[in-house]
Motif scaffolding. Sequence first.
Motif, mmCIF file in Angstrom:
data_model
loop_
_atom_site.group_PDB
_atom_site.id
_atom_site.type_symbol
_atom_site.label_atom_id
_atom_site.label_comp_id
_atom_site.label_asym_id
_atom_site.label_seq_id
_atom_site.Cartn_x
_atom_site.Cartn_y
_atom_site.Cartn_z
ATOM 1 N N THR A 299 0.875 -1.198 -0.048
ATOM 2 C CA THR A 299 0.118 0.086 0.043
ATOM 3 C C THR A 299 1.001 1.185 -0.016
ATOM 4 O OG1 THR A 299 -0.113 -0.114 2.364
ATOM 5 C CG2 THR A 299 -1.923 -1.258 1.177
ATOM 6 N N ALA A 300 0.195 2.322 -0.437
ATOM 7 C CA ALA A 300 1.011 3.679 -0.407
ATOM 8 C C ALA A 300 1.321 4.197 1.037
ATOM 9 C CB ALA A 300 0.192 4.405 -1.220
ATOM 10 N N THR B 16 2.785 10.298 -0.402
ATOM 11 C CA THR B 16 2.663 10.859 -1.779
ATOM 12 C C THR B 16 4.205 10.641 -2.303
ATOM 13 O OG1 THR B 16 0.769 12.246 -1.115
ATOM 14 C CG2 THR B 16 2.176 12.795 -3.465
ATOM 15 N N THR C 233 4.765 -4.008 -5.388
ATOM 16 C CA THR C 233 4.485 -2.766 -5.917
ATOM 17 C C THR C 233 5.069 -2.866 -7.369
ATOM 18 O OG1 THR C 233 4.513 -1.746 -3.922
ATOM 19 C CG2 THR C 233 4.746 -0.293 -5.809
ATOM 20 N N THR D 81 3.481 5.264 -13.993
ATOM 21 C CA THR D 81 2.368 4.808 -13.110
ATOM 22 C C THR D 81 2.921 3.797 -12.218
ATOM 23 O OG1 THR D 81 0.780 5.313 -14.904
ATOM 24 C CG2 THR D 81 0.125 3.854 -12.968
ATOM 25 N N TRP E 25 1.328 0.702 -9.334
ATOM 26 C CA TRP E 25 0.307 0.105 -8.766
ATOM 27 C C TRP E 25 0.635 -0.446 -7.580
ATOM 28 C CZ3 TRP E 25 1.622 0.313 -14.146
ATOM 29 C CH2 TRP E 25 0.675 0.469 -15.006
ATOM 30 N N GLU F 105 -4.504 0.274 -5.498
ATOM 31 C CA GLU F 105 -4.371 1.539 -5.856
ATOM 32 C C GLU F 105 -3.281 1.950 -6.671
ATOM 33 O OE1 GLU F 105 -2.890 5.686 -3.489
ATOM 34 O OE2 GLU F 105 -2.985 3.753 -2.501
ATOM 35 N N ARG F 106 -3.968 2.868 -7.654
ATOM 36 C CA ARG F 106 -3.037 3.153 -8.904
ATOM 37 C C ARG F 106 -2.634 4.739 -8.723
ATOM 38 N NH1 ARG F 106 -6.590 3.064 -13.168
ATOM 39 N NH2 ARG F 106 -6.565 5.450 -13.441
ATOM 40 N N ARG F 107 -1.304 4.981 -9.045
ATOM 41 C CA ARG F 107 -1.116 6.376 -8.966
ATOM 42 C C ARG F 107 -0.087 6.793 -10.110
ATOM 43 N NH1 ARG F 107 0.409 8.863 -2.934
ATOM 44 N NH2 ARG F 107 -1.092 8.078 -1.812
ATOM 45 N N GLN F 108 -0.331 8.070 -10.937
ATOM 46 C CA GLN F 108 0.463 8.454 -11.799
ATOM 47 C C GLN F 108 1.549 9.203 -11.088
ATOM 48 O OE1 GLN F 108 -2.175 10.303 -14.599
ATOM 49 N NE2 GLN F 108 -1.890 8.825 -16.052
ATOM 50 N N LEU F 109 2.871 8.814 -11.788
ATOM 51 C CA LEU F 109 4.120 9.593 -10.919
ATOM 52 C C LEU F 109 4.319 10.959 -11.596
ATOM 53 C CD1 LEU F 109 6.184 6.312 -10.765
ATOM 54 C CD2 LEU F 109 4.994 7.449 -8.907
ATOM 55 N N TRP G 197 11.955 8.748 -9.178
ATOM 56 C CA TRP G 197 10.876 9.228 -8.020
ATOM 57 C C TRP G 197 11.092 8.343 -6.804
ATOM 58 C CZ3 TRP G 197 9.994 7.905 -13.203
ATOM 59 C CH2 TRP G 197 9.238 8.580 -14.010
#
Length: 373
Positions: A17-18, A21, A313, A323, A325, A330-334, A370
């Motif tokens: 999980t994240a 940010t 991850t 991106t 996952w 949960e998916r996030r664009q970087l 990142w």
Amino acid sequence: MSVAVAAVVVTGLMTGTARATPVGPVDLGTLPGDDESTVLAVNEAGVMVGLSQVGRSPRRDLPVRWDANGQIMALPTPGGTEGQVRDINSSGVSAGYVLTSGIAVPTRWDAAGQATQLQLPAGHRNAISLAISDTNVVVGAWLTADSQYHGFRWDPDGTVADLGALPGETWSMAEDISADGSIITGGGFRTGANQSARWVNGGPITELEPQAYSSGAHVINDSGVIAGTVSDTRSGPVVPARWDQAGVRHPMEWPSPHVVWVYGIGSTGYVVGSGYLYPPKRSAVRWDLDGHVTALSDDGRGADAEAVNADGTVVGTCSSQATVWFRNGERRQLGALPGGTSSRAYRITDSGRVVGTAYTAAGKSHAVYWTLG
């Protein structure tokens, strides 16, 4: 409060999980006078290696290293004016090649950047180093005196060995190696088809078992577990598979008659790739430790997954954006560089550093990283 926060952090590590940010992208830039760059490998300390580039046709590549803070350093190219660095180990020793009079000479750079070149056997040429173990064993491929490509192994004491080819054949390629240097993976050729192959403890080349009509897309993790694809018959479907350290094949789910590609395997055995699980779109997919497949969320737009870390991850690209996952779905664009429109992520460490490329406002591709937090 401290105990509660610690529990949340540990849960994030264990479930994918994240935790925070993501930070970045951090532009890694180029050497003075160059206009583009790319990262090809990163170790757990966050040290990265790759290329600083200029021009298009022709293009000139210089091997470079960035420290964990993103400071760039040119790696020497003795006897030549360009080259490539392709891999880095946990100690910061890297491997690649230097172009000398148009001939590729395999090269190893120590943690301080000092270069050592492999002296090729008489008649051998165009040798490229592709991977390095934590024990400083380098593997790659060269053109033999009789103009056949063979894999090679270069030991820290300077001993070099031709890895040969499958019985009755003439071609092989050594592409990657386990952390302890005991298992090398690559490819060979048999009966008109490409075959995944490996070399164990300095032994001869062997096919991954059981033998199939063809196999390929072989990737290996530090423990020596290999993942790739297999066609059991000439007309049969391409399916994903994983081979353990003993070479035993373990099937992975693929409930589709359509094509699939395997791109990465994590240190604990998660595997990622892309394929047409639900045509007509191309899905980014992850296989868990039991071989079960999951299509990663993409809102129906299609995606590619290129790398995965120990906790599952995944990083890749969705809608032209780098991106991530997480294993909880949960998916996030970087994100992209200021003024740029696209980015791509293709490596991730167990500690949460993601590397890739992003376009600048001037339309140039730069190496970036990142931090997932």
